[in-house]
Design a protein around this motif. Structure first.
Motif, mmCIF file in Angstrom:
data_model
loop_
_atom_site.group_PDB
_atom_site.id
_atom_site.type_symbol
_atom_site.label_atom_id
_atom_site.label_comp_id
_atom_site.label_asym_id
_atom_site.label_seq_id
_atom_site.Cartn_x
_atom_site.Cartn_y
_atom_site.Cartn_z
ATOM 1 N N VAL A 4 0.836 -1.199 0.000
ATOM 2 C CA VAL A 4 0.000 0.000 0.000
ATOM 3 C C VAL A 4 0.872 1.252 0.000
ATOM 4 O O VAL A 4 0.637 2.195 -0.762
ATOM 5 C CB VAL A 4 -0.938 0.016 1.227
ATOM 6 C CG1 VAL A 4 -1.713 1.324 1.302
ATOM 7 C CG2 VAL A 4 -1.898 -1.160 1.175
ATOM 8 N N LYS B 109 1.058 4.216 -2.896
ATOM 9 C CA LYS B 109 0.676 5.604 -2.631
ATOM 10 C C LYS B 109 1.874 6.534 -2.481
ATOM 11 O O LYS B 109 1.710 7.751 -2.445
ATOM 12 C CB LYS B 109 -0.184 5.665 -1.375
ATOM 13 C CG LYS B 109 -1.555 5.043 -1.562
ATOM 14 C CD LYS B 109 -2.485 5.434 -0.433
ATOM 15 C CE LYS B 109 -3.909 5.034 -0.746
ATOM 16 N NZ LYS B 109 -4.858 5.522 0.266
ATOM 17 N N TYR C 130 -5.780 -5.134 2.690
ATOM 18 C CA TYR C 130 -5.340 -4.139 1.709
ATOM 19 C C TYR C 130 -6.349 -3.003 1.602
ATOM 20 O O TYR C 130 -5.991 -1.822 1.563
ATOM 21 C CB TYR C 130 -5.138 -4.814 0.355
ATOM 22 C CG TYR C 130 -4.585 -3.892 -0.714
ATOM 23 C CD1 TYR C 130 -3.220 -3.687 -0.831
ATOM 24 C CD2 TYR C 130 -5.435 -3.236 -1.611
ATOM 25 C CE1 TYR C 130 -2.703 -2.849 -1.804
ATOM 26 C CE2 TYR C 130 -4.924 -2.399 -2.577
ATOM 27 C CZ TYR C 130 -3.559 -2.207 -2.674
ATOM 28 O OH TYR C 130 -3.059 -1.365 -3.635
ATOM 29 N N ALA D 89 -5.557 0.843 2.303
ATOM 30 C CA ALA D 89 -5.530 1.656 1.082
ATOM 31 C C ALA D 89 -6.762 2.517 0.917
ATOM 32 O O ALA D 89 -6.841 3.319 -0.003
ATOM 33 C CB ALA D 89 -5.355 0.763 -0.146
#
Length: 215
Positions: free
Chosen positions: A68, A72, A148, A152
């Protein structure tokens, strides 16, 4: 009991289970060291999935969180844990069963749902446990996909997973939904596939693993 104490205890209990999570290669009778990088937990700040699911602090697998963070390109809110752990209201035999069944991450996610009172997600997990009671690798795959989403802030994944009923004839449909979701995130798919391969290494002599995208 404060939230921080509950989080510390949950991490302590489940990390202990993972520390004792040994897979012995049946052919060499040696520990499967390739599994070790997938067996670490940390505490992270999750996103707000909806008005009903504010993640706050989440105990999660490090290898999923790193994916993640890489996606990002931002730094995590990982916390340093200090002080004595206070035991949460979770039976020790529940965690021991998770270790023996090889569903540690699925069990951890269920515990987090209980702690944070995500009752609808917990119900969905319970339904999955019924559908895939004899296929623990699938339960771990669902759990890791959920983790996840938590980290996320991908609310669509929760909607996707929870959309189906838990009737026996829905089993293949749930796998199709998981397959579709993982194919949208190929790197995550590969990570989960690798973890499942090593975590259930000796089972593949009896039942081949489900590989997303395979015919």
């Amino acid at each position: 009991m404060s939230i921080s104490q509950a989080v510390i205890s949950l991490k302590t209990f489940y990390q202990a289970a993972l520390d004792n999570y040994a897979v012995i290669d049946a052919s060499t009778e040696q520990p499967l060291l390739a599994l070790n990088p997938y067996l670490r937990l940390a505490v992270y700040h999750g996103g707000e999935l909806s008005q009903d699911h504010d993640t706050g602090l989440v105990v999660a697998p490090t290898f999923i969180a790193q994916q993640v963070l890489h996606k990002k390109e931002k730094r995590s809110g990982s916390l340093s844990l200090h002080g004595d752990a206070v035991h949460p209201q979770l039976p020790l035999q529940f965690i021991e069963h998770a270790r023996q069944s090889r569903c540690v991450y699925f069990s951890l996610l269920m515990a987090e749902c209980r702690r944070l009172r995500w009752l609808d997600i917990a119900d969905d997990l319970q339904g999955l446990a019924t559908l895939f009671h004899d296929e623990p690798w699938h339960l771990e795959m669902f759990a890791l996909a959920y983790f996840y989403d938590l980290l996320a802030n991908c609310s669509g994944g929760f909607d996707l997973h929870a959309a189906s009923s838990h009737l026996p004839e829905q089993k293949q449909h749930r796998l199709l939904l998981l397959n579709t979701y993982l194919m949208q995130t190929p790197k995550l798919c590969n990570l989960i596939d690798d973890y499942v391969f090593f975590a259930f290494y000796n089972r593949w002599y009896h039942a081949p693993p489900y590989t997303p995208g395979a015919p």
